[in-house]
Write a protein that holds these residues in place. Structure first.
Motif, PDB file in Angstrom:
ATOM      1  N   ALA A 262      11.981   5.106  -0.245  1.00 40.88           N
ATOM      2  CA  ALA A 262      12.534   4.848   0.751  1.00 40.88           C
ATOM      3  C   ALA A 262      12.127   3.869   1.910  1.00 40.88           C
ATOM      4  N   ILE A 263      11.043   4.132   2.187  1.00 47.17           N
ATOM      5  CA  ILE A 263      10.370   3.189   3.156  1.00 47.17           C
ATOM      6  C   ILE A 263      10.260   1.649   2.789  1.00 47.17           C
ATOM      7  N   ASN A 264       9.985   1.534   1.451  1.00 49.61           N
ATOM      8  CA  ASN A 264       9.949   0.030   0.983  1.00 49.61           C
ATOM      9  C   ASN A 264      11.400  -0.567   0.808  1.00 49.61           C
ATOM     10  N   ALA A 265      12.210   0.401   0.619  1.00 52.67           N
ATOM     11  CA  ALA A 265      13.645  -0.270   0.646  1.00 52.67           C
ATOM     12  C   ALA A 265      14.086  -0.704   1.891  1.00 52.67           C
TER      13      ALA A 265
ATOM     14  N   LEU B 160      16.195   6.990   7.682  1.00 53.91           N
ATOM     15  CA  LEU B 160      15.337   5.972   8.288  1.00 53.91           C
ATOM     16  C   LEU B 160      16.252   4.759   8.924  1.00 53.91           C
ATOM     17  N   SER B 161      17.239   4.474   8.423  1.00 55.42           N
ATOM     18  CA  SER B 161      18.086   3.260   8.837  1.00 55.42           C
ATOM     19  C   SER B 161      18.801   3.433  10.227  1.00 55.42           C
ATOM     20  N   VAL B 162      18.825   4.810  10.521  1.00 52.35           N
ATOM     21  CA  VAL B 162      19.462   5.265  11.695  1.00 52.35           C
ATOM     22  C   VAL B 162      18.345   5.118  12.919  1.00 52.35           C
ATOM     23  N   PHE B 163      17.240   5.558  12.449  1.00 50.94           N
ATOM     24  CA  PHE B 163      15.888   5.732  13.189  1.00 50.94           C
ATOM     25  C   PHE B 163      15.410   4.195  13.651  1.00 50.94           C
ATOM     26  N   ILE B 164      15.337   3.507  12.556  1.00 43.83           N
ATOM     27  CA  ILE B 164      14.850   1.968  12.776  1.00 43.83           C
ATOM     28  C   ILE B 164      15.634   1.137  12.872  1.00 43.83           C
ATOM     29  N   PHE B 165      16.900   1.180  12.650  1.00 49.63           N
ATOM     30  CA  PHE B 165      17.785  -0.046  12.773  1.00 49.63           C
ATOM     31  C   PHE B 165      18.954   0.372  13.481  1.00 49.63           C
ATOM     32  N   ARG B 166      19.092   1.675  14.124  1.00 53.95           N
ATOM     33  CA  ARG B 166      20.106   2.202  14.901  1.00 53.95           C
ATOM     34  C   ARG B 166      21.542   2.156  14.288  1.00 53.95           C
ATOM     35  N   GLU B 167      21.437   2.181  12.829  1.00 53.63           N
ATOM     36  CA  GLU B 167      22.691   2.267  12.363  1.00 53.63           C
ATOM     37  C   GLU B 167      23.463   3.644  12.412  1.00 53.63           C
ATOM     38  N   GLN B 168      24.733   3.591  12.470  1.00 54.42           N
ATOM     39  CA  GLN B 168      25.885   4.583  12.613  1.00 54.42           C
ATOM     40  C   GLN B 168      26.245   5.273  11.007  1.00 54.42           C
ATOM     41  N   LEU B 169      25.718   6.672  11.032  1.00 54.20           N
ATOM     42  CA  LEU B 169      26.248   7.147   9.864  1.00 54.20           C
ATOM     43  C   LEU B 169      27.600   7.727   9.908  1.00 54.20           C
ATOM     44  N   THR B 170      28.324   7.378   8.963  1.00 52.14           N
ATOM     45  CA  THR B 170      29.729   8.253   8.854  1.00 52.14           C
ATOM     46  C   THR B 170      29.770   9.463   8.627  1.00 52.14           C
TER      47      THR B 170
ATOM     48  N   HIS C   4       0.690  -1.159  -0.003  1.00 54.24           N
ATOM     49  CA  HIS C   4       0.194   0.078  -0.068  1.00 54.24           C
ATOM     50  C   HIS C   4       0.898   1.416   0.006  1.00 54.24           C
ATOM     51  N   ILE C   5       2.068   1.106   0.667  1.00 60.61           N
ATOM     52  CA  ILE C   5       2.996   2.499   0.450  1.00 60.61           C
ATOM     53  C   ILE C   5       3.500   2.406  -0.888  1.00 60.61           C
ATOM     54  N   HIS C   6       3.727   1.178  -1.623  1.00 58.27           N
ATOM     55  CA  HIS C   6       3.919   1.114  -3.054  1.00 58.27           C
ATOM     56  C   HIS C   6       2.992   1.950  -3.750  1.00 58.27           C
ATOM     57  N   LEU C   7       1.752   1.514  -3.544  1.00 65.13           N
ATOM     58  CA  LEU C   7       0.584   2.283  -4.371  1.00 65.13           C
ATOM     59  C   LEU C   7       0.764   3.692  -4.122  1.00 65.13           C
ATOM     60  N   ALA C   8       0.740   4.288  -3.065  1.00 63.24           N
ATOM     61  CA  ALA C   8       0.852   5.629  -2.747  1.00 63.24           C
ATOM     62  C   ALA C   8       2.022   6.349  -3.516  1.00 63.24           C
ATOM     63  N   GLY C   9       3.180   5.617  -3.539  1.00 62.42           N
ATOM     64  CA  GLY C   9       4.140   6.162  -4.366  1.00 62.42           C
ATOM     65  C   GLY C   9       4.023   6.216  -5.814  1.00 62.42           C
TER      66      GLY C   9
END
Length: 293
Positions: free
Chosen positions: A158-161, A110-120, A75-80
């Protein structure tokens, strides 16, 4: 072009991004006022039809595995898709595609907020430079509903990815695509019915072309990334912006201005730098590993 070597994978991505742009052209050629929901429904039906010959790739014992996350992504894809149609119908082809390239930047955030990834530090620079580049391209005086739609489409991509990581690992790419478009159909059909537009047979040609070429893009991406590390070839994806400029210039007489050139560079160049840095880091790791005799 098997995608087994770096050069062949890069060539596949260059061709694939050209196919994605042709898909965009079919959307851009829609008549003003064309029923957007009807077009989206037809495109999804046709894409599903193109996938049917590959039904052997489906895991029939666990056909609806991960149904909840698949339904959300669908459904996110459809909105996109709907936002993309609005953006391409009202913005120059190259401008819309430059904004779509906000998707990789949003994936980082999004990866920072959802998966707590660290950005360089370089990734942080890419985020801020990318957002600034979007502002330069759109400029506040030209910010309208079409620009908002382009940003919304990038956000949906981005969300779908990001959500791909939450899908069942054992499912094939065909399985994931099949479920995605199958689950879209009820909502897309309901929106087309609610739209209440009469049957537009010319939409069938546009939807057919758009579905065929975007599926071709998906196949080239699958082949390119199947046996080659993504960080070695992903920068080739940005050739899509070159195709957008060329097709927009030749086909729609859309001459890019200085604002577009500067803004696009602010978006794309840092992303390419991130990809190259990741590539060099991977090479150093491989070189440091002992060779088995």
């Amino acid at each position: 072009m098997s995608g087994k070597t770096v050069n062949s994978a890069i060539l596949l991505l260059v061709i694939g991004n050209a196919m994605a742009l042709i898909s965009d052209v079919f959307i851009k050629l829609l008549e003003p006022g064309a029923p957007v929901f009807q077009f989206a429904f037809l495109r999804c039906v046709l894409t599903l039809a193109f996938l049917l010959p590959l039904a052997g790739k489906l895991d029939r014992n666990n056909l609806f595995g991960g149904l909840k996350i698949h339904a959300i992504r669908a459904h996110i894809h459809l909105a996109g898709i709907l936002c993309m149609v609005v953006a391409l119908g009202n913005l120059p082809l190259a401008t819309a595609n430059a904004v779509f390239y906000a998707a990789p930047i949003l994936v980082m955030v999004l990866s920072v907020f959802i998966f707590r990834e660290q950005l360089t530090p370089l990734s942080v620079f890419a985020v801020f430079s990318g957002f600034a580049g979007i502002v330069v391209i759109l400029r506040p005086v030209e910010f309208n509903w079409a620009a908002i739609a382009a940003l919304a489409s990038a956000f949906a991509l981005a969300i779908n990815a990001v959500m791909v990581r939450q899908l069942p690992k054992q499912q094939s790419t065909v399985h994931k695509l099949f479920l995605n478009y199958l689950l879209i159909l009820p909502a897309a059909g309901a929106l087309a019915w609610w739209e209440g537009a009469g049957w537009h047979p010319e939409l069938l040609v546009s939807a057919l072309g758009s579905a065929l070429f975007i599926l071709g893009y998906n196949i080239t991406v699958l082949l390119a990334y199947r046996q080659v590390d993504a960080n070695q070839v992903t920068s080739a994806e940005y050739t899509g912006l070159i195709w957008a400029v060329l097709i927009g210039w030749i086909g729609f007489n859309e001459v890019p201005d200085l604002w577009f050139t500067v803004g696009s560079a602010m978006i794309v160049v840092p992303l390419i730098m991130v990809g190259l840095r990741s590539h060099h880091r991977s090479r150093r790791v491989l070189q440091s590993q002992p060779v088995n005799s």
